[in-house]
Design a protein around this motif. Structure first.
Motif, PDB file in Angstrom:
ATOM      1  N   PRO A 290      58.194  15.013  -2.972  1.00 57.86           N
ATOM      2  CA  PRO A 290      57.701  13.632  -2.916  1.00 57.86           C
ATOM      3  C   PRO A 290      57.580  13.130  -1.477  1.00 57.86           C
ATOM      4  O   PRO A 290      58.417  13.414  -0.625  1.00 57.86           O
ATOM      5  CB  PRO A 290      58.766  12.843  -3.691  1.00 57.86           C
ATOM      6  CG  PRO A 290      59.393  13.850  -4.598  1.00 57.86           C
ATOM      7  CD  PRO A 290      59.390  15.134  -3.837  1.00 57.86           C
ATOM      8  N   GLY A 291      56.495  12.390  -1.249  1.00 57.02           N
ATOM      9  CA  GLY A 291      56.296  11.757   0.052  1.00 57.02           C
ATOM     10  C   GLY A 291      55.901  12.700   1.164  1.00 57.02           C
ATOM     11  O   GLY A 291      56.098  12.387   2.340  1.00 57.02           O
ATOM     12  N   ARG A 446      48.732   6.712   4.882  1.00 56.87           N
ATOM     13  CA  ARG A 446      48.924   7.085   3.488  1.00 56.87           C
ATOM     14  C   ARG A 446      50.301   6.649   2.979  1.00 56.87           C
ATOM     15  O   ARG A 446      50.455   6.324   1.807  1.00 56.87           O
ATOM     16  CB  ARG A 446      48.709   8.584   3.320  1.00 56.87           C
ATOM     17  CG  ARG A 446      47.255   8.989   3.617  1.00 56.87           C
ATOM     18  CD  ARG A 446      47.029  10.464   3.379  1.00 56.87           C
ATOM     19  NE  ARG A 446      47.331  10.815   2.010  1.00 56.87           N
ATOM     20  CZ  ARG A 446      46.524  10.575   0.971  1.00 56.87           C
ATOM     21  NH1 ARG A 446      45.382   9.949   1.162  1.00 56.87           N
ATOM     22  NH2 ARG A 446      46.869  10.919  -0.230  1.00 56.87           N
ATOM     23  N   THR A 447      51.296   6.664   3.884  1.00 51.36           N
ATOM     24  CA  THR A 447      52.613   6.165   3.481  1.00 51.36           C
ATOM     25  C   THR A 447      52.523   4.694   3.128  1.00 51.36           C
ATOM     26  O   THR A 447      53.117   4.226   2.131  1.00 51.36           O
ATOM     27  CB  THR A 447      53.627   6.381   4.615  1.00 51.36           C
ATOM     28  OG1 THR A 447      53.724   7.785   4.884  1.00 51.36           O
ATOM     29  CG2 THR A 447      55.002   5.849   4.215  1.00 51.36           C
ATOM     30  N   ALA A 448      51.788   3.940   3.935  1.00 51.65           N
ATOM     31  CA  ALA A 448      51.632   2.506   3.672  1.00 51.65           C
ATOM     32  C   ALA A 448      50.945   2.265   2.339  1.00 51.65           C
ATOM     33  O   ALA A 448      51.229   1.293   1.628  1.00 51.65           O
ATOM     34  CB  ALA A 448      50.848   1.845   4.801  1.00 51.65           C
ATOM     35  N   GLN A 449      50.051   3.165   1.978  1.00 53.14           N
ATOM     36  CA  GLN A 449      49.320   3.021   0.726  1.00 53.14           C
ATOM     37  C   GLN A 449      50.084   3.633  -0.448  1.00 53.14           C
ATOM     38  O   GLN A 449      49.657   3.503  -1.600  1.00 53.14           O
ATOM     39  CB  GLN A 449      47.947   3.677   0.818  1.00 53.14           C
ATOM     40  CG  GLN A 449      47.002   3.000   1.815  1.00 53.14           C
ATOM     41  CD  GLN A 449      45.683   3.726   1.914  1.00 53.14           C
ATOM     42  OE1 GLN A 449      45.526   4.836   1.414  1.00 53.14           O
ATOM     43  NE2 GLN A 449      44.706   3.105   2.572  1.00 53.14           N
ATOM     44  N   GLY A 450      51.163   4.355  -0.138  1.00 48.52           N
ATOM     45  CA  GLY A 450      51.909   5.026  -1.195  1.00 48.52           C
ATOM     46  C   GLY A 450      51.098   6.110  -1.868  1.00 48.52           C
ATOM     47  O   GLY A 450      51.196   6.334  -3.070  1.00 48.52           O
ATOM     48  N   ALA A 451      50.257   6.806  -1.052  1.00 51.41           N
ATOM     49  CA  ALA A 451      49.304   7.739  -1.660  1.00 51.41           C
ATOM     50  C   ALA A 451      49.423   9.150  -1.109  1.00 51.41           C
ATOM     51  O   ALA A 451      48.479   9.910  -1.173  1.00 51.41           O
ATOM     52  CB  ALA A 451      47.879   7.228  -1.418  1.00 51.41           C
ATOM     53  N   LEU A 452      50.566   9.531  -0.578  1.00 51.22           N
ATOM     54  CA  LEU A 452      50.684  10.858   0.007  1.00 51.22           C
ATOM     55  C   LEU A 452      50.455  11.983  -0.996  1.00 51.22           C
ATOM     56  O   LEU A 452      50.091  13.086  -0.626  1.00 51.22           O
ATOM     57  CB  LEU A 452      52.063  11.029   0.629  1.00 51.22           C
ATOM     58  CG  LEU A 452      52.187  10.624   2.109  1.00 51.22           C
ATOM     59  CD1 LEU A 452      53.603  10.813   2.580  1.00 51.22           C
ATOM     60  CD2 LEU A 452      51.246  11.440   2.961  1.00 51.22           C
ATOM     61  N   THR A 453      50.664  11.708  -2.257  1.00 48.74           N
ATOM     62  CA  THR A 453      50.501  12.781  -3.245  1.00 48.74           C
ATOM     63  C   THR A 453      49.106  12.806  -3.844  1.00 48.74           C
ATOM     64  O   THR A 453      48.812  13.616  -4.708  1.00 48.74           O
ATOM     65  CB  THR A 453      51.519  12.639  -4.383  1.00 48.74           C
ATOM     66  OG1 THR A 453      51.340  11.375  -5.034  1.00 48.74           O
ATOM     67  CG2 THR A 453      52.925  12.725  -3.845  1.00 48.74           C
TER      68      THR A 453
END
Length: 457
Positions: A290-291, A446-453
């Motif tokens: 995750p992340g 992408r971390t800010a968007q919560g979309a790394l995955t």
């Protein structure tokens, strides 16, 4: 005048030249031409510092010899001292303004320095002195024109490769296709150059069928599975005897025959990724942490490629990417350079080695499908990732493969590719600094968007 165009000499010629030069220098240490001939043989052996010193020693004894200045320019350019190489070639032309080989070498040096307008002017001058374009001059003009996006004229000149003695291709077995309607004729499409070139121009094979042809496709075994969706009438293994056919065409001639311009580059071919390759990739890569951002890396292409030393680097600069929180590195590297991973010892845990599990390009494609991004120096894997539509950051040399042009971050050949360009100093350090900054930004965004995955856009 000393001969300076030794590109097509047989390996044995170097030994004969070297021995003759050494004998001449034993008899007369001030023999300028012998010093330069020795330098030529050392350059071809890759001993560039020694070659440069030999040419300079020759110039000490004969500073007015244009041929020695040109030989010096060749060695300086090959050593990556581009501005010095151009300066030496300019001096050579000043000393020998009508020597055809000197004029040719000047044009090559200007192109390799990224001075394209000057290179074209130099080629025009050499053509005039030759009384017309030779195959080598047309080839050099093709590389220059294609680099600046003049595909209309560049592809025409590109055909001159077939008249160059060092050109490697199968002997003709049928009349050449000239682009006219095929009306059901069998077309043997022959492989040429490397794996990346085959992936690049595979997009044209369906167009051969659309032109009325029944394609017979020569294909390297390593590419057969990933290109299986092309479904030609017949597959031919690379190097196998020519089949019965009506006409034939080299794959690298297809962009010319279909009138490709910068505005009309066809989209990449749709690749086939078999289920068993996907299953292998799933087992090896497992569930995502995750992340994290999964980043594939490649730092060198095939070592037998003549320009690989210019386009490749080493593993070490890529390891700096592992410092970025959330980034996980996966090696897609194949070949002798994989040994650099073993040399890391315990630090090798920073990179997951996928190379030992890659039996062909279908396996590599399956791995890439499960990555978020590929960062690499240019090689066939760049064409593979670009054809898959995977985000790829391609780190290219100062004068790269012509499809990447000479400026900007994008190429029409692969919409998912972002280019990071080396400068004229041929230093990779600023390139990697830009890559690290861009990767920091991407992870942060992408971390800010919560979309790394979710995969890169």
């Amino acid at each position: 005048m000393i001969g300076t165009d030794d590109a097509d000499k047989a390996p044995g010629d170097d030994d004969r030249l070297r021995k003759a030069a050494e004998a001449a220098l034993d008899a007369n240490p001030s023999n300028a031409e012998a010093w330069s001939i020795l330098g030529m043989s050392l350059r071809r052996a890759g001993r560039l510092a020694e070659a440069i010193a030999c040419h300079r020693r020759g110039l000490e004894h004969a500073p007015g010899k244009g041929g020695i200045w040109s030989n010096l320019g060749n060695a300086l350019t090959e050593a990556g001292r581009l501005a010095e190489g151009v300066a030496a070639q300019e001096e050579a032309v000043r000393r020998a303004p009508r020597d055809r080989t000197v004029l040719f070498n000047r044009a090559v040096a200007l192109r390799k320095a990224g001075l394209y307008a000057e290179a074209l002017a130099a080629i025009d001058r050499a053509v005039t002195e030759n009384g017309g374009p030779t195959a080598l001059l047309r080839w050099e003009r093709a590389l220059t024109r294609l680099q600046i996006g003049d595909y209309v004229h560049g592809f025409d000149d590109y055909e001159a490769r077939k008249q160059i003695p060092s050109y490697l291709a199968r002997a003709p077995s049928a009349p050449s296709w000239n682009g006219q309607p095929l009306d059901g004729r069998r077309v043997f499409v022959t492989a040429e150059q490397g794996f990346g070139d085959s992936l690049l121009v595979a997009r044209y094979l369906p167009m051969v069928r659309q032109a009325g042809g029944r394609p017979i496709y020569e294909c390297h075994a390593e590419l057969r599975r990933v290109l299986s969706g092309l479904a030609p009438d017949e597959w031919r293994p690379w190097g196998a005897p020519a089949p019965d056919c009506d006409v034939e065409v080299s794959q690298m001639t297809l962009p010319m025959l279909f009138g490709t311009t910068l505005a009309s580059v066809p989209p990449p071919v749709a690749l086939t990724v078999p289920a068993d390759a996907r299953g292998k990739a799933a087992r090896l890569l497992g569930e995502r942490e995750p992340g994290t951002l999964r980043v594939g890396i490649v730092w060198a292409g095939r070592s037998s490629f003549a320009d690989n030393a210019w386009r490749a680097t080493t593993l070490m600069p890529f390891l700096r990417l592992a410092e970025i929180p959330g980034v996980r590195l996966y090696s897609l590297q194949k070949g002798p350079q994989e040994a650099e991973l073993d040399a890391l010892g315990p630090a090798g845990r920073l990179v997951v080695p996928l190379g030992p599990h890659l039996e062909d390009f279908a396996d590599t494609a399956a791995m890439i499908e499960r990555l978020d991004l590929v960062i690499m120096t240019d090689s066939a894997v760049a064409h593979l990732a670009g054809s898959l539509g995977t985000p790829i950051w391609n780190l290219v040399q100062h004068v790269p493969y012509w499809i990447y042009g000479f400026t900007g971050e994008r190429t029409p050949w692969y919409p998912s590719m972002r280019l990071f360009r080396q400068g004229p100093e041929l230093d990779w350090a600023p390139v990697f600094a830009s890559v690290r900054a861009a990767l920091h930004d991407e992870v942060g965004r992408r971390t800010a968007q919560g979309a790394l995955t979710a995969g890169l856009p």
